[in-house]
Design an enzyme around this catalytic site. Structure first.
Site, short mmCIF file in Angstrom:
data_model
loop_
_atom_site.label_atom_id
_atom_site.label_comp_id
_atom_site.label_asym_id
_atom_site.label_seq_id
_atom_site.Cartn_x
_atom_site.Cartn_y
_atom_site.Cartn_z
N GLU A 65 0.81 -1.22 0.00
CA GLU A 65 0.00 0.00 0.00
C GLU A 65 0.84 1.27 0.00
OE1 GLU A 65 -4.14 -1.67 1.92
OE2 GLU A 65 -2.98 -0.20 3.07
N GLU A 107 -5.37 -8.31 0.07
CA GLU A 107 -6.17 -7.94 1.25
C GLU A 107 -7.60 -7.70 0.81
OE1 GLU A 107 -5.15 -4.70 3.81
OE2 GLU A 107 -3.05 -5.27 3.92
N TRP A 135 -7.84 -10.26 4.74
CA TRP A 135 -7.35 -9.43 5.84
C TRP A 135 -8.40 -9.48 6.94
CZ3 TRP A 135 -2.76 -7.36 6.93
CH2 TRP A 135 -2.69 -6.58 8.08
#
EC number: 3.2.1.21
Length: 455
Positions: free
Chosen positions: A175, A357, A407
């Site tokens: 990310e 995720e 996630w």
């Protein structure tokens, strides 16, 4: 009923025969032991001790205690039935000051974890960077310092040489846009800088670090499968208002494009060129655009942007329409946007995709054990049901999807939100560390083993 063969389950779901089911965590969020065995401080250790830095004034000193309880956590992964575990390597655990002296105890910890995963038949997927920059490097400017790409390269060499004989799946970063935008433009994350130039420098230097990391992993890990993990969310103007459209366009560039475009297409988006060009030197774009094997997608839902002149770039986060509330989940969810992102990634970058995720951190249901000890998180099951169906629909329409990671394995430290949101398939009682498999974890096991068809 015995579990079905993975390829049989995949075929029934319309997925590839070798489709991979996994779970994800990150070092700072689950390990704890922040002051044990020679680990150095990270920028998030520092932020946890700033007034107002983290909701509730909590820290990750213990977190889920994964550092000590990893054998139990591996056994629980095996019980769920996943075939892959995505985790990150804590830079300050391996190099306490970010560079220079190596910490043998830190290296040994990941040796034990990796060996334990392999013994359990679970693929280790290692991410080099999940936001825990050593504080000693931030003291030198962190990602705003062009030398940061070289610091990261040295870290990557250490990790690749030590673990590359056993770990074949690697991500450079997790990310990119979250830790750069929230760390250097909007003060929602460490190190808490709010400056346009610092933000753009950090973006470019992280891109350079990614390119260097790809080359190092390719050189030092025989048979490596290398990618990077991008959070992508369609950006919409709040309320569909004309006044918010420019804010949405710029946020889209900062959130979705300034990393993936240069890494895969070799250039920055036009909307940011004026801000980026002062930091780009000859040869930089070629050093960033290095061949990778897959692209990771972290996705939860769309973003709504609105004008906010008080923030660094003049935009802020808006609110989704309340009409999108899901009756079982209790808050707005957008599985059709998940499908759209998977198709857009395939079209734009022409890369195999792993969903690295996806998950649910809140809702109308409970994340606490009831009087019988059962965690009836029906909201999370409803979320997974909708999103995995959208994922399968995307595959049917041509998305090149190879795997899906939930996630998260564990309820954990959720950065600025502290221990408020719970995303885990496993409930964690933080005072004691006790793990309890939630009903959503049982549902995921049923999906993986073919006990239900995602319903």
């Amino acid at each position: 009923m015995p579990p079905k063969k993975p390829e049989t389950v995949a075929k029934a779901l319309g997925l590839r025969p070798d489709f991979l089911w996994g779970v994800s965590t990150s070092a700072f969020q689950v390990e704890g032991a922040t002051k044990e065995d020679g680990r150095g401080p990270s920028i998030w250790d520092t932020r946890c001790r700033l007034e107002g830095g983290v909701w509730g004034g909590v820290n990750a000193d213990t977190a889920c205690d994964h550092y000590h309880r990893w054998p139990e956590d591996i056994a629980l992964m095996k019980e769920i039935g996943v075939s892959a575990y995505r985790f990150s390597l804590a830079w300050p655990r391996l190099l306490p000051r970010g560079r220079g002296a190596v910490n043998p105890a830190g290296l040994d910890f990941y040796d034990r974890l990796i060996d334990g995963l392999l013994e359990a038949g679970i693929q280790p997927w290692a991410c080099l960077y999940h936001w825990d920059l050593p504080q000693a490097l931030d003291d030198l400017g962190g990602w705003t310092n062009r030398d940061s790409a070289g610091w990261f390269a040295d870290f990557a060499v250490l990790a690749a040489k030590r673990y590359g004989d056993r770990v074949k799946h690697w991500a450079t970063f997790n990310e990119f846009s979250v830790f750069t935008l929230f760390g250097y433009a909007i003060d929602w994350a460490a190190p808490g800088v709010t400056d346009k130039s610092a933000h753009m420098r950090a973006v470019h230097h992280v891109n350079l670090a990614h390119g260097a990391g790809v080359d190092i992993l390719r050189d030092h890990v025989p048979g490596a499968s290398i990618g990077a993990i991008h959070n992508r969310q369609i950006v919409r103007p709040e309320g569909g208002l004309e006044e918010n459209k420019a804010a949405a366009e710029l946020l889209n560039a900062h959130w979705n494009l300034v990393f993936a475009d240069p890494q895969h297409l070799g250039h920055y988006p036009a909307i940011v060129l004026d801000q980026m060009e002062p930091h780009v030197k000859a040869g930089d774009m070629a050093a960033i655009c290095r061949p990778t094997d897959w692209i990771g997608l972290n996705h939860y839902g769309p973003i709504y942007a609105k004008v906010n002149p008080d923030l660094t770039w003049g935009y802020g986060w808006g609110e989704p329409p309340q009409s999108a509330n899901h009756p079982e989940v209790g808050w707005p969810i957008f599985p059709e946007v998940f499908k759209e992102e998977l198709l857009e990634l395939t079209r734009r970058y022409k890369m195999p995709i792993y969903v690295t995720e996806n998950g649910c951190g809140g809702g109308a249901g409970s994340d606490e054990p009831d009087e019988t000890g059962e965690v009836k998180d029906t909201h999370r099951i409803a979320y997974f049901r909708e999103y995995t169906k959208a994922m399968r629909d995307a595959v049917a329409e041509g998305a090149d999807l190879r795997g899906y990671f939930v996630w998260s394995l564990l309820d954990c430290f959720e950065w600025g939100s502290g221990y408020g949101p719970r995303f885990g398939l496993l409930h964690v009682d933080f005072p004691t560390g006790k793990r309890t498999l939630k009903n959503s974890g049982k549902w995921y096991r049923g999906l993986i083993t073919g006990q239900h068809g995602g319903e």
